[in-house]
Scaffold this motif. Structure first.
Motif, PDB file in Angstrom:
ATOM      1  N   GLY A   3     -16.941  58.186  22.475  1.00 47.42           N
ATOM      2  CA  GLY A   3     -17.475  59.808  21.945  1.00 47.42           C
ATOM      3  C   GLY A   3     -18.066  59.925  22.819  1.00 47.42           C
ATOM      4  N   THR A   4     -17.880  61.376  22.713  1.00 50.57           N
ATOM      5  CA  THR A   4     -19.408  61.485  23.815  1.00 50.57           C
ATOM      6  C   THR A   4     -20.941  61.611  23.706  1.00 50.57           C
ATOM      7  OG1 THR A   4     -18.293  63.989  23.160  1.00 50.57           O
ATOM      8  CG2 THR A   4     -20.512  64.232  24.058  1.00 50.57           C
ATOM      9  N   ALA A   5     -21.803  61.149  22.514  1.00 48.83           N
ATOM     10  CA  ALA A   5     -22.258  60.411  22.461  1.00 48.83           C
ATOM     11  C   ALA A   5     -22.027  58.825  23.216  1.00 48.83           C
ATOM     12  CB  ALA A   5     -23.150  60.192  20.925  1.00 48.83           C
ATOM     13  N   GLY A   6     -21.245  58.733  23.119  1.00 51.49           N
ATOM     14  CA  GLY A   6     -21.104  57.076  24.081  1.00 51.49           C
ATOM     15  C   GLY A   6     -21.322  57.682  25.149  1.00 51.49           C
ATOM     16  N   VAL A   7     -20.818  58.241  25.415  1.00 54.05           N
ATOM     17  CA  VAL A   7     -21.156  58.825  27.436  1.00 54.05           C
ATOM     18  C   VAL A   7     -21.986  58.775  27.048  1.00 54.05           C
ATOM     19  CG1 VAL A   7     -20.047  59.575  29.140  1.00 54.05           C
ATOM     20  CG2 VAL A   7     -19.058  59.107  27.371  1.00 54.05           C
ATOM     21  N   MET A   8     -23.132  59.213  26.986  1.00 54.29           N
ATOM     22  CA  MET A   8     -23.823  59.877  27.071  1.00 54.29           C
ATOM     23  C   MET A   8     -25.145  58.615  26.855  1.00 54.29           C
ATOM     24  SD  MET A   8     -24.997  63.905  24.967  1.00 54.29           S
ATOM     25  CE  MET A   8     -26.440  63.845  25.889  1.00 54.29           C
ATOM     26  N   ARG A   9     -24.872  57.994  26.117  1.00 54.41           N
ATOM     27  CA  ARG A   9     -26.090  56.797  25.612  1.00 54.41           C
ATOM     28  C   ARG A   9     -25.668  56.327  26.984  1.00 54.41           C
ATOM     29  NH1 ARG A   9     -24.873  56.574  20.608  1.00 54.41           N
ATOM     30  NH2 ARG A   9     -23.545  54.643  20.596  1.00 54.41           N
ATOM     31  N   SER A  10     -24.346  55.865  27.731  1.00 47.31           N
ATOM     32  CA  SER A  10     -24.483  55.136  28.690  1.00 47.31           C
ATOM     33  C   SER A  10     -24.878  55.309  29.926  1.00 47.31           C
ATOM     34  CB  SER A  10     -23.011  54.700  28.316  1.00 47.31           C
ATOM     35  OG  SER A  10     -21.946  55.541  28.652  1.00 47.31           O
ATOM     36  N   GLN A  86     -17.043  61.157  40.683  1.00 44.25           N
ATOM     37  CA  GLN A  86     -16.385  60.109  39.341  1.00 44.25           C
ATOM     38  C   GLN A  86     -17.048  60.979  38.157  1.00 44.25           C
ATOM     39  OE1 GLN A  86     -13.986  57.310  39.213  1.00 44.25           O
ATOM     40  NE2 GLN A  86     -14.391  57.794  41.615  1.00 44.25           N
ATOM     41  N   MET A  87     -18.041  61.941  37.692  1.00 45.56           N
ATOM     42  CA  MET A  87     -18.379  62.369  36.457  1.00 45.56           C
ATOM     43  C   MET A  87     -18.172  63.596  37.054  1.00 45.56           C
ATOM     44  SD  MET A  87     -22.584  61.839  37.083  1.00 45.56           S
ATOM     45  CE  MET A  87     -22.666  60.258  36.775  1.00 45.56           C
ATOM     46  N   LEU A  88     -17.318  63.874  37.710  1.00 52.56           N
ATOM     47  CA  LEU A  88     -16.763  65.696  37.716  1.00 52.56           C
ATOM     48  C   LEU A  88     -15.474  65.337  37.389  1.00 52.56           C
ATOM     49  CD1 LEU A  88     -19.252  66.906  39.578  1.00 52.56           C
ATOM     50  CD2 LEU A  88     -17.530  67.711  41.642  1.00 52.56           C
ATOM     51  N   LEU A  89     -14.648  64.047  37.626  1.00 52.19           N
ATOM     52  CA  LEU A  89     -13.376  63.310  36.859  1.00 52.19           C
ATOM     53  C   LEU A  89     -13.496  62.897  35.895  1.00 52.19           C
ATOM     54  CD1 LEU A  89     -11.918  62.397  40.195  1.00 52.19           C
ATOM     55  CD2 LEU A  89     -11.712  64.846  39.036  1.00 52.19           C
ATOM     56  N   ALA A  90     -14.715  62.617  35.006  1.00 56.82           N
ATOM     57  CA  ALA A  90     -15.038  62.303  33.835  1.00 56.82           C
ATOM     58  C   ALA A  90     -13.972  62.908  32.691  1.00 56.82           C
ATOM     59  CB  ALA A  90     -16.205  61.960  33.723  1.00 56.82           C
ATOM     60  N   ALA A  91     -13.622  62.421  31.460  1.00 59.58           N
ATOM     61  CA  ALA A  91     -13.176  62.284  30.428  1.00 59.58           C
ATOM     62  C   ALA A  91     -13.754  63.558  29.948  1.00 59.58           C
ATOM     63  CB  ALA A  91     -12.740  61.558  29.521  1.00 59.58           C
ATOM     64  N   THR A  92     -15.178  63.718  29.903  1.00 66.78           N
ATOM     65  CA  THR A  92     -16.049  63.990  29.011  1.00 66.78           C
ATOM     66  C   THR A  92     -17.117  65.545  29.985  1.00 66.78           C
ATOM     67  OG1 THR A  92     -16.801  62.081  28.327  1.00 66.78           O
ATOM     68  CG2 THR A  92     -18.256  63.900  27.517  1.00 66.78           C
ATOM     69  N   PRO A  93     -16.865  66.236  28.930  1.00 60.18           N
ATOM     70  CA  PRO A  93     -17.512  67.612  30.260  1.00 60.18           C
ATOM     71  C   PRO A  93     -17.975  67.694  30.865  1.00 60.18           C
ATOM     72  CG  PRO A  93     -16.989  68.221  27.652  1.00 60.18           C
ATOM     73  CD  PRO A  93     -16.516  66.871  27.607  1.00 60.18           C
TER      74      PRO A  93
ATOM     75  N   LEU C  97     -20.200  51.388  33.625  1.00 61.11           N
ATOM     76  CA  LEU C  97     -20.413  52.642  33.584  1.00 61.11           C
ATOM     77  C   LEU C  97     -19.188  53.357  33.843  1.00 61.11           C
ATOM     78  CD1 LEU C  97     -22.722  54.084  33.089  1.00 61.11           C
ATOM     79  CD2 LEU C  97     -21.983  54.508  35.946  1.00 61.11           C
ATOM     80  N   ALA C  98     -18.642  52.866  35.199  1.00 62.94           N
ATOM     81  CA  ALA C  98     -16.870  53.420  35.087  1.00 62.94           C
ATOM     82  C   ALA C  98     -15.851  54.079  34.259  1.00 62.94           C
ATOM     83  CB  ALA C  98     -16.462  52.405  36.333  1.00 62.94           C
ATOM     84  N   CYS C  99     -16.371  52.385  33.688  1.00 66.91           N
ATOM     85  CA  CYS C  99     -15.454  53.034  32.272  1.00 66.91           C
ATOM     86  C   CYS C  99     -15.635  54.337  31.025  1.00 66.91           C
ATOM     87  CB  CYS C  99     -14.951  51.674  31.050  1.00 66.91           C
ATOM     88  SG  CYS C  99     -13.666  50.478  32.530  1.00 66.91           S
ATOM     89  N   ALA C 100     -17.176  53.368  30.965  1.00 68.63           N
ATOM     90  CA  ALA C 100     -17.646  54.816  30.326  1.00 68.63           C
ATOM     91  C   ALA C 100     -16.860  56.250  30.650  1.00 68.63           C
ATOM     92  CB  ALA C 100     -18.468  54.418  30.268  1.00 68.63           C
ATOM     93  N   LEU C 101     -17.412  56.767  31.481  1.00 65.93           N
ATOM     94  CA  LEU C 101     -16.948  58.524  32.138  1.00 65.93           C
ATOM     95  C   LEU C 101     -15.335  58.518  31.990  1.00 65.93           C
ATOM     96  CD1 LEU C 101     -19.152  58.383  35.724  1.00 65.93           C
ATOM     97  CD2 LEU C 101     -19.332  59.388  33.656  1.00 65.93           C
TER      98      LEU C 101
END
Lengths: 225, 256, 209
Positions: A3-10, A86-93, C97-101
């Motif tokens: 989830g979004t929170a999980g991505v933010m956390r990591s 990779q952040m630009l192509l992430a599944a999260t906005p 981290l790559a997986c999380a993104l």
């Protein structure tokens, strides 16, 4: 799925880990803060009355500069090693990831300023309640510095002379935070209420939190086209 | 937006036609001299009214006459930033290259007016307040506005790729335009709370009709000048950006 | 799956390529060929939605990727020129981290076999700065082992800096992935054949101007 929170956390955890493994960078910024503030009495003279009058402003200006100094690191390393792509192509906005990065940056680069600030205020002979308000004002005001500054950092990503350019873009936008932050401390020192200024600082940080991430995300995409 | 989709835009909206640099170029060339001529006529008229017709001020003597330049310049400096941010926003939203070019063309004119407002403010301040620079709220905001203009121009100059320069500048202009009112009100507040040094512009004389006329004429003169300057500058930008295209080669070839 | 219509791209004054069109189906392998500076990386970046094209359009399952954004990126794995590794973090931390993104929760337990498969079991806990160039590349590629269910991989020079054994292993991974229904777009200067399969080919030298 994460989830979004999980991505933010990591992302926050990763940036804080990196900052922790590069403690020297954080330390340098704090040292810069202390040195800049300590130079003013040398230039102006040790007259206590005068120092007490300029203290709030000097500490704030030094905090502004130290906060800005740390900004150039915010995206530069991720830009250089390809993580930003990779952040630009992430599944999260992207705006969500950007918020996480700014939060981590604020914790690593600005909380030390909040903690050291009152100490510097002491050097300028500020009274005890003014010191407390100074710490509070720094805590409420520096988030908007990080958020607004991140826009500048994203816009100047990978440009030659990026650091100086960043200062030119960002410092005029810092003026309201500087004004309100210093006024809060001065008001307390003069025996007046600091609350309105603190509330305004908080309001500005919240407004920045709601608007800046879009601008940062847009600027990051632009810098990668 | 790709060129394919741009061509597919509805034919009915004719003014979209002028969003293409190629069609706007001759239009700008045709309009600019007219605005320049209007500017010259209005400047002469406005300055004549300001310097010869308007009565001498009882308190400030002749020195007040600088407001005929100072006030229009200050208004224009803020207005141009708004217009610039507007075009920048249009450029980001619709991906029209011409809007971005318009924003870049306006920036130097805006900076010029800001500088003029500061300079004339200092010249006015010396005889009336006895100091070149007072940390007056408007002067301080104007100074910060000048920095915003410089930031915009420096950012665009630092980026080699024109597409990136356009968009990055546009984001900065929009961020700036949101911040301008915040900056203005915080500076104003700062100024009223630090009494002492403040010199209020409200002590300016109540305006006689001739003064107001002169001022308005000067404002329109500045408008005309700003439009003419922006059109000419946008023509230069178009030529530079499109120098690879056939129509520019034809144009330059024909002019030779 | 992925359709490309008339892509054109330029860098400043220089036109890199024009009129690049192709279709890639599921199970497809596509080799983007071209000399240095012919715009291979630019093409891949456009296909990802990172770069902006001068002309043309990229569609994923019939929809333009500009409109799909995150829902396209969720299905995409992109590996650029840069390794996207943090020198101060270990290979395991980088992989997680790559997986999380990418929106997938992964645990160190899941990461271990992936790193192991790329021969990094012994140095998975070391900061990446201590690894060799080839090992860093492997640490990046280990992400593929955890992304078998993503339908599209776009890989920029995946074979660079790898030794013979690693190249062979990666080819096996690519074949297994394609057999499982995935599509791969890659660039390489080396022999284009992937194991027994000869991939589809887009030659940018032919599209240059």
């Amino acid at each position: 799925m994460l989830g979004t929170a999980g991505v933010m956390r990591s992302v926050i955890a990763r940036d804080l880990t990196l900052a922790w493994r590069r403690k020297a960078d954080v330390f340098v910024a704090v040292l810069f803060f202390v040195i800049v503030a300590s130079l003013f009495p040398l230039g102006i003279g040790p007259e206590p009355q005068l120092l007490r009058a300029i203290g709030p402003g000097v500490v704030w200006v030094a905090a502004l500069l130290a906060s800005m100094l740390a900004l150039s690191r915010l995206f530069a390393a991720d830009y250089a090693d390809g993580t930003l792509e990779q952040m630009l192509l992430a599944a999260t906005p992207l705006s969500i990831i950007v918020i996480a990065k700014v939060i981590a940056h604020w914790i690593a680069a600005n909380i030390p300023l909040v903690l050291i600030g009152p100490l510097l205020g002491l050097q300028f002979g500020l009274p005890g309640d003014a010191l407390a308000v100074l710490a509070l004002a720094l805590a409420l005001g520096t988030p908007s510095l990080s958020l607004i500054g991140a826009i500048g950092a994203a816009l100047t990503l990978g440009l030659r002379g990026g650091g100086v350019l960043l200062a030119l873009l960002v410092l005029p936008l810092y003026a309201p935070v500087l004004i309100l932050g210093s006024l809060a401390v001065e008001a307390t020192a003069a025996g007046l209420a600091a609350q309105p200024y603190l509330l305004l600082l908080a309001a500005m940080s919240l407004a920045a939190l709601s608007l800046a991430p879009w601008a940062i995300a847009a600027a990051l995409r632009i810098s990668h086209e | 937006m790709s060129s394919a989709t741009r061509e597919a835009l509805p034919q009915g909206i004719t003014w979209f036609k002028y969003a293409a640099p190629q069609t706007f170029f001759p239009l700008a060339g045709a309009l600019a001299p007219w605005f320049a001529a209007i500017a010259v006529v209005l400047f002469v008229a406005g300055l004549y009214i300001g310097f010869f017709v308007a009565p001498t001020d009882a308190q400030q003597g002749e020195a007040y006459r600088i407001i005929f330049i100072h006030v229009p310049a200050a208004w224009m400096s803020m207005l141009i930033y708004l217009v610039m941010a507007f075009w920048a926003g249009v450029g980001l939203a619709f991906n029209t290259r011409l809007s971005h070019m318009m924003a870049s063309a306006l920036a130097p004119t805006g900076a010029l007016f800001t500088f003029l407002a500061l300079w004339t403010g200092a010249l006015w301040g010396k005889p009336t307040w006895g100091t070149w620079w007072a940390w007056d709220a408007r002067m301080t905001s104007e100074l910060l506005l000048l920095f915003l203009y410089f930031g915009f121009m420096a950012l665009q100059a630092a980026i080699d790729d024109p597409r990136r320069a356009d968009k990055a500048g546009a984001v900065l202009a929009l961020v700036g335009v949101i911040n301008i009112p915040i900056i203005y009100f915080s500076v104003k507040w700062w100024n009223t709370l630090h009494q002492g040094a403040s010199v209020s512009l409200k002590s300016a004389p109540t305006m006689a009709t001739t003064m107001l006329t002169g001022m308005l004429v000067m404002v329109f003169a500045c408008w005309a000048y700003a439009i003419a300057a922006a059109l000419w500058r946008v023509r230069c930008i178009i030529l530079e950006r499109e120098r690879r295209s056939d129509w520019v080669r034809d144009y330059l070839g024909a002019g030779r | 799956m992925l359709e490309v219509f008339g892509l054109g791209c330029s860098r400043g004054e220089r036109v890199l390529f024009r009129g690049v069109s192709f279709k890639l189906e599921a199970r497809g392998l596509l080799h983007v060929a071209g000399a240095n500076g012919s715009g291979k990386t630019s093409l891949l970046r456009i296909l990802c939605g990172l770069g902006a094209a001068d002309a043309g359009e990229v569609r994923w399952r019939g929809e333009p990727i500009r409109a799909l954004r995150e829902s396209y990126w969720r299905e995409l794995v992109y590996m650029g020129h840069a390794n996207a590794l943090k020198d101060d973090l270990s290979a395991t931390e980088n992989l997680l981290l790559a997986c999380a993104l990418a929106g997938r929760a992964a645990t160190p337990a899941a990461a271990a076999p992936a790193l192991d498969a790329f021969g990094l079991a012994a140095c998975a806990h070391l900061p990446v700065r201590a690894l060799s160039q080839g090992q860093k590349r492997r640490a990046t590629l280990a992400r593929l082992a955890l992304s078998m269910q993503a339908p599209l991989w776009i890989l920029d020079e995946p074979l660079a800096a790898l030794d013979v054994a690693a190249v062979r292993y990666l080819e096996d991974v690519l074949l297994a992935y394609a057999d499982g229904g995935g599509s791969v777009i890659f660039t390489t200067h080396q022999d284009a054949a992937i194991g027994s399969r000869v991939p589809q080919r887009v030659d940018l030298d032919a599209a240059a101007c």
